[in-house]
Design a protein around this motif. Structure first.
Motif, short mmCIF file in Angstrom:
data_model
loop_
_atom_site.label_atom_id
_atom_site.label_comp_id
_atom_site.label_asym_id
_atom_site.label_seq_id
_atom_site.Cartn_x
_atom_site.Cartn_y
_atom_site.Cartn_z
N ALA A 55 0.84 -1.20 0.00
CA ALA A 55 0.00 0.00 0.00
C ALA A 55 0.87 1.25 0.00
O ALA A 55 0.58 2.23 -0.70
CB ALA A 55 -0.92 0.00 1.21
N GLN A 56 1.97 1.20 0.78
CA GLN A 56 2.88 2.34 0.83
C GLN A 56 3.58 2.54 -0.51
O GLN A 56 3.74 3.67 -0.97
CB GLN A 56 3.92 2.13 1.94
CG GLN A 56 3.33 2.21 3.34
CD GLN A 56 4.33 1.84 4.41
OE1 GLN A 56 5.30 1.14 4.14
NE2 GLN A 56 4.10 2.29 5.63
N VAL A 57 3.98 1.44 -1.14
CA VAL A 57 4.62 1.53 -2.46
C VAL A 57 3.65 2.11 -3.48
O VAL A 57 4.01 2.97 -4.29
CB VAL A 57 5.13 0.14 -2.91
CG1 VAL A 57 5.57 0.19 -4.38
CG2 VAL A 57 6.29 -0.32 -2.03
N ASP A 58 2.41 1.61 -3.45
CA ASP A 58 1.39 2.11 -4.39
C ASP A 58 1.15 3.61 -4.18
O ASP A 58 1.00 4.36 -5.15
CB ASP A 58 0.08 1.34 -4.21
CG ASP A 58 0.20 -0.11 -4.66
OD1 ASP A 58 1.15 -0.41 -5.41
OD2 ASP A 58 -0.64 -0.94 -4.23
N LEU A 59 1.10 4.00 -2.90
CA LEU A 59 0.89 5.42 -2.59
C LEU A 59 2.07 6.26 -3.09
O LEU A 59 1.87 7.34 -3.66
CB LEU A 59 0.72 5.60 -1.08
CG LEU A 59 0.54 7.05 -0.59
CD1 LEU A 59 -0.70 7.68 -1.21
CD2 LEU A 59 0.45 7.09 0.94
N ASP B 281 3.80 9.96 -9.62
CA ASP B 281 3.11 10.22 -10.88
C ASP B 281 2.49 11.61 -10.88
O ASP B 281 2.55 12.34 -11.88
CB ASP B 281 2.02 9.17 -11.13
CG ASP B 281 2.60 7.82 -11.55
OD1 ASP B 281 3.76 7.81 -12.00
OD2 ASP B 281 1.90 6.81 -11.40
N GLN B 282 1.89 11.99 -9.73
CA GLN B 282 1.30 13.32 -9.62
C GLN B 282 2.38 14.40 -9.72
O GLN B 282 2.22 15.42 -10.39
CB GLN B 282 0.55 13.45 -8.29
CG GLN B 282 -0.72 12.61 -8.21
CD GLN B 282 -1.39 12.72 -6.86
OE1 GLN B 282 -0.87 13.37 -5.95
NE2 GLN B 282 -2.54 12.08 -6.70
N PHE B 283 3.50 14.13 -9.02
CA PHE B 283 4.59 15.10 -9.03
C PHE B 283 5.18 15.24 -10.44
O PHE B 283 5.43 16.34 -10.92
CB PHE B 283 5.69 14.66 -8.06
CG PHE B 283 6.92 15.51 -8.12
CD1 PHE B 283 6.95 16.77 -7.56
CD2 PHE B 283 8.06 15.05 -8.77
CE1 PHE B 283 8.07 17.56 -7.63
CE2 PHE B 283 9.19 15.83 -8.84
CZ PHE B 283 9.20 17.09 -8.27
N LEU C 188 5.38 18.58 -12.66
CA LEU C 188 6.67 19.09 -13.11
C LEU C 188 6.71 19.23 -14.63
O LEU C 188 7.21 20.22 -15.16
CB LEU C 188 7.79 18.16 -12.63
CG LEU C 188 9.22 18.69 -12.72
CD1 LEU C 188 9.36 20.00 -11.95
CD2 LEU C 188 10.20 17.66 -12.20
N VAL C 189 6.16 18.25 -15.31
CA VAL C 189 6.10 18.31 -16.77
C VAL C 189 5.24 19.47 -17.22
O VAL C 189 5.58 20.20 -18.16
CB VAL C 189 5.56 16.98 -17.35
CG1 VAL C 189 5.26 17.13 -18.84
CG2 VAL C 189 6.57 15.86 -17.15
N ARG C 190 4.11 19.66 -16.54
CA ARG C 190 3.21 20.76 -16.90
C ARG C 190 3.91 22.11 -16.71
O ARG C 190 3.83 23.00 -17.56
CB ARG C 190 1.95 20.71 -16.04
CG ARG C 190 0.89 21.73 -16.45
CD ARG C 190 -0.33 21.69 -15.54
NE ARG C 190 -0.97 20.39 -15.54
CZ ARG C 190 -1.02 19.58 -14.49
NH1 ARG C 190 -0.46 19.96 -13.34
NH2 ARG C 190 -1.63 18.41 -14.57
N PHE C 191 4.63 22.24 -15.59
CA PHE C 191 5.37 23.49 -15.31
C PHE C 191 6.44 23.73 -16.38
O PHE C 191 6.56 24.82 -16.93
CB PHE C 191 6.01 23.42 -13.93
CG PHE C 191 6.87 24.60 -13.60
CD1 PHE C 191 6.32 25.75 -13.06
CD2 PHE C 191 8.24 24.58 -13.84
CE1 PHE C 191 7.11 26.85 -12.76
CE2 PHE C 191 9.05 25.67 -13.55
CZ PHE C 191 8.47 26.80 -13.01
N ALA C 192 7.23 22.68 -16.66
CA ALA C 192 8.32 22.82 -17.63
C ALA C 192 7.79 23.09 -19.03
O ALA C 192 8.37 23.87 -19.79
CB ALA C 192 9.18 21.56 -17.61
N SER C 193 6.69 22.44 -19.38
CA SER C 193 6.10 22.65 -20.71
C SER C 193 5.58 24.08 -20.85
O SER C 193 5.76 24.72 -21.89
CB SER C 193 4.96 21.66 -20.95
OG SER C 193 5.41 20.33 -20.93
#
Length: 251
Positions: free
Chosen positions: A32-36, A42-44, A48-53
């Protein structure tokens, strides 16, 4: 005796069952911790991609913004300007990795084209100026920080590209596989202070060197390494040496 043995076996079975239950619970919690963690990463990554783009043009053209972005990424172990092999999805999604390699090629171009006159040693400010001129307005502004990062990517080529600190905040870039000794570093530092000119008398008065040491250092740079020019008509001392890598050129 049989009764006691039964109790002992039952207790053992219960202990084994408890251990299996705890192990299963621990495994479930770990998963559960790994999945979290994966979900958070993935969210980060998406953010980050959105900011850089969104700010890609600013990252490519504004050296101060680019430096701040690199520092932010370095704190979390991400290299946004790494090439395709190291940058992975950065290079694919943002096309920022190619920018670093493009700059590296331009640095090599300038270093090679000026090597005949400076012996493979060029002052950092001069290199930045010439690379910026080569890139033109469309290439955006570059800074010393960008050049240093690109030179690190050239290291695997084994061509000797290296940034050298000659003191007083001055840096030079070496583009040939040679090793500068301590006396040569001193000569380069003084040449940078004097606009490229240096003499035996100057080394003796500034550094308290023996005349023989000053002469040997300058002759080695002239005859062995090709890092300076001889001026036998110097107005002050009659003989002086000029270090092209410490001189400013108008091009």
């Amino acid at each position: 005796m049989h009764r006691l043995g039964g109790v002992g076996l039952a207790a053992f079975d219960r202990q084994q069952l408890s251990q299996r239950s705890f192990a299963e619970l621990s495994s479930e919690l770990s998963q559960a911790q790994v999945d979290l963690l994966h979900a958070q990463l993935d969210q980060f990554r998406t953010a980050l991609v959105r900011f850089a783009s969104t700010h890609r043009d600013s990252i490519r053209r504004d050296p101060n913004f680019r430096h701040a972005f690199q520092q932010m990424c370095a704190k979390i172990g991400v290299d946004p300007l790494a090439g395709p092999r190291k940058g992975g999805w950065w290079a694919e999604i943002l096309n920022l990795g190619d920018w670093q390699y493009e700059l590296g090629v331009q640095i090599v171009d300038v270093c090679v084209s000026t090597r005949e006159r400076n012996g493979g040693l060029i002052e950092m400010g001069e290199l930045v100026r010439l690379v910026s001129k080569l890139r033109g307005v469309a290439g955006g502004v570059i800074a010393e920080d960008d050049v240093i990062r690109s030179i690190k990517t050239l290291k695997p080529l084994g061509a000797g590209y290296e940034v050298i600190d000659v003191g007083s905040g001055k840096k030079m870039v070496r583009s040939v596989p040679m090793q500068l000794d301590e006396d040569q570093a001193v000569v380069l530092a003084i040449a940078n202070q004097e606009g490229g000119r240096v003499s035996e008398q100057l080394l003796v008065s500034r550094k308290a060197w023996m005349p023989e040491r000053a002469k040997a250092a300058l002759e080695n740079m002239l005859l062995r390494d090709g890092l300076c020019w001889l001026d036998d008509q110097d107005e002050v001392n009659g003989v002086a040496y000029w270090v092209p890598s410490a001189m400013h050129w108008d091009e």
